[in-house]
Design a protein around this motif. Structure first.
Motif, PDB file in Angstrom:
ATOM      1  N   UNK A 272       0.839  -1.214  -0.074  1.00  0.00           N
ATOM      2  CA  UNK A 272      -0.026  -0.095   0.075  1.00  0.00           C
ATOM      3  C   UNK A 272       0.796   1.061  -0.047  1.00  0.00           C
ATOM      4  N   UNK A 273       0.971   1.977  -1.048  1.00  0.00           N
ATOM      5  CA  UNK A 273       1.987   3.129  -1.402  1.00  0.00           C
ATOM      6  C   UNK A 273       0.817   4.092  -1.982  1.00  0.00           C
ATOM      7  N   UNK A 274       0.468   4.962  -0.790  1.00  0.00           N
ATOM      8  CA  UNK A 274      -0.611   6.097  -1.235  1.00  0.00           C
ATOM      9  C   UNK A 274      -0.002   7.415  -1.927  1.00  0.00           C
ATOM     10  N   UNK A 275      -0.111   7.434  -3.209  1.00  0.00           N
ATOM     11  CA  UNK A 275       0.345   8.585  -3.899  1.00  0.00           C
ATOM     12  C   UNK A 275      -0.265   8.367  -5.289  1.00  0.00           C
ATOM     13  N   UNK A 276      -0.449   9.712  -5.986  1.00  0.00           N
ATOM     14  CA  UNK A 276      -0.925   9.732  -7.465  1.00  0.00           C
ATOM     15  C   UNK A 276       0.174   9.547  -8.417  1.00  0.00           C
ATOM     16  N   UNK A 277       1.454   9.350  -8.050  1.00  0.00           N
ATOM     17  CA  UNK A 277       2.335   9.351  -9.066  1.00  0.00           C
ATOM     18  C   UNK A 277       3.058   7.969  -9.029  1.00  0.00           C
ATOM     19  N   UNK A 278       2.760   7.467 -10.355  1.00  0.00           N
ATOM     20  CA  UNK A 278       3.185   6.097 -10.609  1.00  0.00           C
ATOM     21  C   UNK A 278       4.795   5.974 -10.540  1.00  0.00           C
ATOM     22  N   UNK A 279       5.394   7.066 -10.924  1.00  0.00           N
ATOM     23  CA  UNK A 279       6.796   6.984 -10.772  1.00  0.00           C
ATOM     24  C   UNK A 279       7.399   6.745  -9.457  1.00  0.00           C
ATOM     25  N   UNK A 280       6.732   7.194  -8.499  1.00  0.00           N
ATOM     26  CA  UNK A 280       6.926   6.782  -6.974  1.00  0.00           C
ATOM     27  C   UNK A 280       6.553   5.384  -6.765  1.00  0.00           C
ATOM     28  N   UNK A 281       5.451   5.093  -7.010  1.00  0.00           N
ATOM     29  CA  UNK A 281       4.732   3.478  -6.651  1.00  0.00           C
ATOM     30  C   UNK A 281       5.780   2.779  -7.248  1.00  0.00           C
ATOM     31  N   UNK A 289       5.941  -8.012  -4.939  1.00  0.00           N
ATOM     32  CA  UNK A 289       5.318  -8.221  -6.127  1.00  0.00           C
ATOM     33  C   UNK A 289       4.817  -7.201  -6.849  1.00  0.00           C
ATOM     34  N   UNK A 290       4.033  -6.362  -6.294  1.00  0.00           N
ATOM     35  CA  UNK A 290       3.098  -5.455  -6.743  1.00  0.00           C
ATOM     36  C   UNK A 290       2.875  -4.307  -5.463  1.00  0.00           C
ATOM     37  N   UNK A 291       1.873  -3.373  -6.085  1.00  0.00           N
ATOM     38  CA  UNK A 291       1.427  -2.292  -5.544  1.00  0.00           C
ATOM     39  C   UNK A 291      -0.251  -1.831  -5.461  1.00  0.00           C
ATOM     40  N   UNK A 292      -0.798  -1.699  -4.567  1.00  0.00           N
ATOM     41  CA  UNK A 292      -2.024  -0.864  -4.725  1.00  0.00           C
ATOM     42  C   UNK A 292      -2.100   0.162  -5.726  1.00  0.00           C
ATOM     43  N   UNK A 293      -2.740   0.012  -6.824  1.00  0.00           N
ATOM     44  CA  UNK A 293      -2.625   0.922  -8.011  1.00  0.00           C
ATOM     45  C   UNK A 293      -3.350   2.423  -7.628  1.00  0.00           C
ATOM     46  N   UNK A 294      -2.827   2.974  -6.676  1.00  0.00           N
ATOM     47  CA  UNK A 294      -3.527   4.356  -6.318  1.00  0.00           C
ATOM     48  C   UNK A 294      -3.369   5.359  -7.421  1.00  0.00           C
ATOM     49  N   UNK A 295      -2.297   5.477  -8.269  1.00  0.00           N
ATOM     50  CA  UNK A 295      -2.214   6.545  -9.359  1.00  0.00           C
ATOM     51  C   UNK A 295      -3.458   6.180 -10.302  1.00  0.00           C
ATOM     52  N   UNK A 296      -3.868   4.995 -10.541  1.00  0.00           N
ATOM     53  CA  UNK A 296      -5.028   4.849 -11.163  1.00  0.00           C
ATOM     54  C   UNK A 296      -6.351   5.090 -10.651  1.00  0.00           C
ATOM     55  N   UNK A 297      -6.308   4.698  -9.159  1.00  0.00           N
ATOM     56  CA  UNK A 297      -7.519   5.127  -8.459  1.00  0.00           C
ATOM     57  C   UNK A 297      -7.728   6.630  -8.245  1.00  0.00           C
ATOM     58  N   UNK A 298      -7.035   7.222  -8.097  1.00  0.00           N
ATOM     59  CA  UNK A 298      -7.127   8.684  -8.059  1.00  0.00           C
ATOM     60  C   UNK A 298      -7.768   9.297  -9.336  1.00  0.00           C
ATOM     61  N   UNK A 339     -10.693   0.988   3.132  1.00  0.00           N
ATOM     62  CA  UNK A 339     -11.221   1.152   4.254  1.00  0.00           C
ATOM     63  C   UNK A 339     -10.668   2.850   4.881  1.00  0.00           C
ATOM     64  N   UNK A 340      -9.803   3.195   4.138  1.00  0.00           N
ATOM     65  CA  UNK A 340      -9.206   4.527   4.124  1.00  0.00           C
ATOM     66  C   UNK A 340      -9.753   5.728   3.375  1.00  0.00           C
ATOM     67  N   UNK A 341     -10.518   5.183   2.209  1.00  0.00           N
ATOM     68  CA  UNK A 341     -10.995   6.196   1.456  1.00  0.00           C
ATOM     69  C   UNK A 341     -12.725   5.909   1.179  1.00  0.00           C
TER      70      UNK A 341
END
Length: 559
Positions: A272-281, A289-298, A339-341
């Motif tokens: 879980x890496x909360x950011x809108x920047x895919x370069x960061x995630x 293995x992977x991340x929660x796709x927060x950039x796409x979620x935003x 649960x956070x959003x």
């Protein structure tokens, strides 16, 4: 100097030994998870024990434990599996701060105080093992959420207890009564992150929380701390037969730590890496293995919250994520709520917009993760409003949210069985629609047509049309729209022309696939009796008429 009690040391060694003794057992890796869809629960809010005579009341504003347990969840797996899910994500299960704090009780599991014991409000050690076994007996996976960035000391707590004497090694306070770490040397020096979002050193080395509820930040650069955590996770995975880990607050811990930790765990790890920047995630996919796709979620939230949403931004962020994530994009966590959003229906009262957004995780490259209650139309705002008790929903299986989720799970599984397309490894692709307020997403053999045109009103019902000229199918090929079960034919160029009243999403699969895989349960009457198209919604045997939903969206609003 690392200070551990003999009991804690023995427990960690036992767990580690247990893990190494069964290391020959096959663990679920990223490729195994690629086929899965996940139902995410807040353990305390999903289901109380089946033997309770009266369902407990639950006011989310109270921020208290409400009575959901591991065994309550186990006894409701039929409901989850019938929806089409084959994995369940549960809250962090370890003992949290006890009693009431300024911010309520620790029912989310995010305030761990003892990583060596199970939170008694959720059940016992054996109860969690029983839940895991019940999942595996059904061929389902367990995704365990963990929080290891910090430990939260008992309250009340004097934050000055972590201040070290100036110029000496003597400590003003040498324990925080947390396990398996209690020595201040095992934590970073006190400094609160506050509103800092761009300084990585602060994010990793300072504390979440505040003086009222401080999250004592573990020093994961300390080799002894690292060793204990690695042995601990090996034991947890083995003892509870965990198939995957969800790494909460992953960006608050250095990537180098995650590399060794996830390797020792030996199972799928999703950060879980909360950011809108895919370069960061993207950087975190080097340690997991992977991340929660927060950039796409935003971007999805912005695109579908109103008819003025920016659909074209989705083209850009998806293309960027596909390039940066590489193969890990196929196991990224795709979601619209958690649960956070705030829940999506709290962002818009337009039913068609909610249903279009709800379709998204299933057509994305990654693993669909649906937050409990989405299939019931829960509409709570931000925390704690989005932690509703599920048992008060009535388990309604006749609403459009439930039907959509079940149909999309079935459609995704049918698409995976195609022998002519490679659904799981073919990147999603946007194709031209030649119309406004629309998207067309091709992920062969699936074609998904979405819109943010909205449902309009009772006088002027909304609608959308798609003119897909890209040759995706054979000329005249018979397709089935999985929600309405109507038959659609590809045009002479292999494209599709389609109109949707009320702004409803449209998802198409070749009829040959559905006829070859009737066990998917989609539109059985349409596939068994070619001719006049059925108007039944999605999964065979369900009686909700999609056309009726179209008529209703103009007047439905969320309270």
């Amino acid at each position: 100097m690392l200070t551990l009690t003999p009991t804690v040391v023995s427990l960690i060694v036992l767990w580690g030994t247990w893990f190494h003794c069964i290391s020959g057992v096959l663990a679920a890796k990223a490729d195994d998870w690629r086929t899965r869809s996940v139902y995410q629960v807040v353990t305390d809010r999903f289901a109380p024990p089946s033997n309770v005579s009266t369902l407990p009341p639950c006011n989310t504003d109270d921020r208290k434990y409400c009575g959901g347990t591991f065994l309550g969840l186990r006894d409701h797996l039929d409901y989850i599996q019938t929806l089409g899910f084959d994995a369940v994500s549960i809250s962090p299960p370890f003992t949290s701060v006890q009693g009431k704090t300024l911010y309520g009780e620790g029912y989310l599991g995010e305030w761990p105080q003892d990583l060596t014991s199970i939170e008694s409000h959720f059940g016992t050690d054996n109860d969690l093992i029983a839940l895991s076994k019940a999942l595996h007996d059904r061929g389902m996976y367990l995704l365990l959420d963990i929080v290891i960035n910090h430990l939260v000391p008992p309250t009340p707590f004097n934050v000055t207890s972590f201040t070290k004497s100036n110029g000496t090694t003597q400590l003003l306070h040498n324990t925080i009564a947390a396990k398996p770490f209690s020595d201040p040397e095992q934590f970073h020096d006190l400094c609160f992150i506050g509103n800092v979002t761009s300084n990585q050193t602060t994010i990793e080395n300072c504390w979440l929380g505040d003086a009222s509820l401080p999250y004592a930040d573990l020093n994961t650069e300390n080799s002894e701390v690292v060793h204990v955590l690695n042995d601990w996770i090996a034991g947890v995975v083995a003892k509870y037969s965990v198939d995957g880990l969800k790494l909460s607050m992953a960006k608050n811990i250095p990537i180098d730590f995650w590399k060794a930790f996830t390797n020792i765990a030996g199972v799928f790890a999703l950060g879980e890496v909360v950011t809108g920047d895919p370069n960061y995630t993207k950087n975190y996919t080097e340690g997991m293995d992977a991340v929660m796709d927060y950039p796409v979620w935003f971007t999805v939230v912005d695109a579908f919250r109103s008819p003025q949403g920016n659909l074209s931004a989705l083209y850009d962020v998806v293309a960027q994520s596909q390039k940066l994530y590489s193969k890990s994009g196929f196991v990224a966590g795709s979601f619209t709520e958690n649960r956070h959003e705030a829940r999506f229906p709290s962002r818009t009262q337009d039913l068609s917009l909610v249903l279009n957004a709800l379709t998204w995780p299933f057509i994305h490259d990654g693993i669909p993760i649906i937050y409990y209650g989405q299939e019931q139309g829960f509409a709570g705002g931000g925390p704690p409003g989005n932690h509703e008790p599920f048992w008060l929903s009535g388990n309604n299986t006749a609403n459009p949210f439930y039907r959509l989720v079940r149909s999309m799970n079935a459609a995704r599984h049918a698409a995976m069985k195609s022998t002519t397309s490679y659904f799981l490894t073919t990147p999603m692709k946007f194709v031209e629609t030649h119309t406004n307020s629309t998207l067309a997403v091709s992920k062969p053999p699936l074609l998904s047509l979405l819109t943010n045109a909205g449902s309009g009103d009772s006088t002027h019902p909304g609608g959308a049309s798609w003119n897909v000229t890209t040759p995706l199918y054979k000329a005249g090929q018979e397709l089935i729209e999985v929600f309405s079960c109507r038959i659609v034919q590809a045009n002479d160029g292999g494209g599709v022309n389609l109109t949707s009243l009320g702004g409803m999403p449209q998802v198409l699969l070749p009829a040959t696939i559905l006829r070859a895989h009737k066990d998917a349960g989609i539109c059985r009457e349409t596939t068994e009796h070619s001719g006049a198209p059925s108007v039944r919604f999605g999964v065979g045997g369900m009686r909700l008429v999609w056309g009726a939903v179209v008529l209703l969206v103009a007047v439905v609003s969320f309270v």
